[in-house]
Design a protein around this motif. Structure first.
Motif, short mmCIF file in Angstrom:
data_model
loop_
_atom_site.label_atom_id
_atom_site.label_comp_id
_atom_site.label_asym_id
_atom_site.label_seq_id
_atom_site.Cartn_x
_atom_site.Cartn_y
_atom_site.Cartn_z
N GLY A 185 0.76 -1.25 0.00
CA GLY A 185 0.00 0.00 0.00
C GLY A 185 0.79 1.30 0.00
O GLY A 185 0.24 2.36 0.28
N LYS A 194 1.87 6.82 -12.84
CA LYS A 194 2.29 8.22 -13.04
C LYS A 194 3.49 8.30 -13.98
O LYS A 194 3.52 9.10 -14.93
CB LYS A 194 2.68 8.85 -11.69
CG LYS A 194 1.52 9.07 -10.74
CD LYS A 194 2.04 9.46 -9.35
CE LYS A 194 0.90 9.65 -8.35
NZ LYS A 194 1.36 9.90 -6.99
N THR A 317 7.00 8.22 -1.19
CA THR A 317 5.62 8.53 -1.56
C THR A 317 4.89 9.23 -0.41
O THR A 317 5.38 9.28 0.71
CB THR A 317 4.85 7.25 -1.91
OG1 THR A 317 4.86 6.39 -0.77
CG2 THR A 317 5.44 6.54 -3.11
N ASP A 320 2.54 14.35 0.68
CA ASP A 320 1.40 15.24 1.00
C ASP A 320 0.70 14.83 2.29
O ASP A 320 -0.04 15.60 2.86
CB ASP A 320 0.39 15.20 -0.16
CG ASP A 320 -0.06 13.78 -0.47
OD1 ASP A 320 0.82 12.93 -0.72
OD2 ASP A 320 -1.27 13.51 -0.44
N GLU A 321 0.95 13.59 2.74
CA GLU A 321 0.26 13.14 3.96
C GLU A 321 1.14 13.28 5.20
O GLU A 321 0.72 12.92 6.30
CB GLU A 321 -0.17 11.67 3.80
CG GLU A 321 -1.30 11.49 2.81
CD GLU A 321 -1.83 10.06 2.78
OE1 GLU A 321 -1.26 9.18 3.45
OE2 GLU A 321 -2.83 9.84 2.07
N THR A 344 3.43 13.12 -4.39
CA THR A 344 2.83 14.15 -3.53
C THR A 344 1.30 14.15 -3.59
O THR A 344 0.67 15.16 -3.31
CB THR A 344 3.34 15.53 -3.99
OG1 THR A 344 3.05 15.67 -5.39
CG2 THR A 344 4.82 15.70 -3.77
#
Ligand SMILES: Nc1nc2c(ncn2[C@@H]2O[C@H](COP(=O)(O)OP(=O)(O)OP(=O)(O)O)[C@@H](O)[C@H]2O)c(=O)[nH]1
Ligand SMILES: [Mg+2]
Length: 379
Positions: A185, A194, A317, A320-321, A344
């Motif tokens: 995950g 991407k 990865t 952004d979190e 991000t």
């Protein structure tokens, strides 16, 4: 009367050979030192200078704290020459190792070195708050004097710890094969989508996808859906032995991505299977995908356990979190693998960037205070 002469050579071995040839096997070494030989009046190469005598009585004049063998008598002379050469090599190797460790920020000094000034202590607390391990924070800070200590100086120092690789580079004659591995995950499949989209749609490259993640039907469907949207071919491989043939099928491609099933680093059987798959491909660039939301101890464990296979790059990865990024610096120091990309967000293909050391350093420091996010915000 004692005959004392000076000999200069590039190495101690050469100098001793000159002494032996000139003064014979009973010669006594009076003194040795390193000197800089001047060439046309400027400092030149470092040389070894040996002062030697043909009078064995001079042995008694030598300083007592330097009792090492000096008479050039057989059969020990050859042995001592090679021992000296071996020691010289060992010293060179140690020097290189220390330089390399220092470059990578690994502790070459005591981890008890305190942050010595109030300003050092302030930054020490901030870095620890941002998730940087205390030993790593202390090591960083001891490189900066109080006068020079500023956010930008610290940022440069942190940036040096992040090794980055740049984007995936393609090969001339054959397709570049890139395999993404990592825990469950973390964003392996999304990152492949991407990158595949960017190379296929923006760079107009021929891209192929292979998935060996057949453990979940949904996993295959996930990549198949992306392959349809991006319009690139996909092969599903059910066992590692089929992998080389699938790669061969894509021999006309520029870039082939191999998606793998997420693996718990604690399951050594699964990690072993993944390693066996890697080994079936002779020329494959393996990117370990790590989430920036994972805590440092677990990240160390993940990198260490996935290291049974060759790891060439790290992809970070979910930036952004995360609110702090000290864990990324910790991993960069402890396991200095080149970082290729950071991601991000969930958007395909936008939310991926080529990793830049300065931005990463800035993020680490951003976690120390109320900095604005550095990476490109989602539109
Ligand atoms: N916020 C955020 N979510 C992400 C990012 N990258 C991936 N995700 C999300 O994370 C979830 C898992 O992504 P996947 O790409 O399926 O992860 P995986 O590593 O392939 O997962 P497994 O194959 O099950 O091991 C999905 O909901 C993605 O949208 C990111 O950079 N930021
Ligand atoms: Mg996946």
């Amino acid at each position: 009367m004692a005959n004392i002469r000076k000999y200069q050579a590039k190495t101690i071995t050469e100098a001793l050979a000159m002494v032996r040839a000139d003064l014979g096997r009973d010669a006594v070494i009076v003194q040795t030192r390193k000197v800089n030989k001047r060439v046309l009046g400027v400092w030149g190469r470092e040389m070894v200078e040996v002062w030697a005598s043909d009078n064995p009585d001079l042995e008694s004049l030598r300083r007592p704290q330097k009792p090492s063998a000096s008479t050039l008598t057989p059969p020990d002379s050859q042995e001592s020459d090679s021992r000296i050469e071996q020691l010289e090599n060992e010293i060179q190797n140690l020097k290189a190792m220390i330089a390399q460790l220092a470059r990578h920020g690994v502790a070459v000094v005591s981890d008890k070195v305190p942050a010595s000034t109030p300003e050092h202590n302030r930054w020490l607390s901030l870095l620890i708050e941002a998730g940087v391990e205390e030993t790593i924070a202390r090591e960083l800070l001891q490189f900066i004097s109080e006068d020079a200590l500023s956010e930008s100086a610290l940022q440069s120092l942190i940036a040096e710890r992040f090794i980055t690789s740049g984007a995936i580079t393609l090969q001339e004659a054959q397709p570049k094969v890139v395999m993404l591995v990592g825990p469950t995950g973390v964003g392996k499949t999304t990152t492949i989508a991407k990158l595949a989209a960017q190379y296929a749609l923006l760079e107009k490259r021929r891209v192929g996808l292979i998935t060996i993640d057949t453990y979940r039907i949904a996993a295959v469907e996930q990549l198949r859906t992306y392959s349809q949207i991006i319009d690139v071919p996909i092969r599903v491989v059910y066992s590692g032995s089929e992998l080389p043939a699938a790669v061969r099928e894509f021999s006309g491609m520029d870039l082939v991505f191999v998606d793998t099933a997420g693996r718990s680093q604690r399951n050594s059987m699964q990690i072993g299977e993944l390693k066996a798959c890697c080994e079936r491909l002779s020329d494959c660039e393996v990117h370990l995908v790590l989430s920036s939301t994972t805590k440092t101890r677990d990240l160390y464990d993940i990198v260490q356990r996935f290291s049974v296979m060759p790891l060439h790059r790290v992809v970070w990865t979910k930036l952004d979190e995360s609110t702090t990024f000290g864990n990324m610096l910790n991993v960069a120091v402890k396991h200095p693998l080149p970082i290729s990309y950071v991601t991000t967000g969930q958007r395909v293909p936008e939310d991926v960037e080529v990793a830049e050391a300065n931005k990463l350093a800035s993020l680490v420091l951003g976690g120390c205070s109320a900095h604005a996010p550095i990476l490109t915000p989602a539109a």
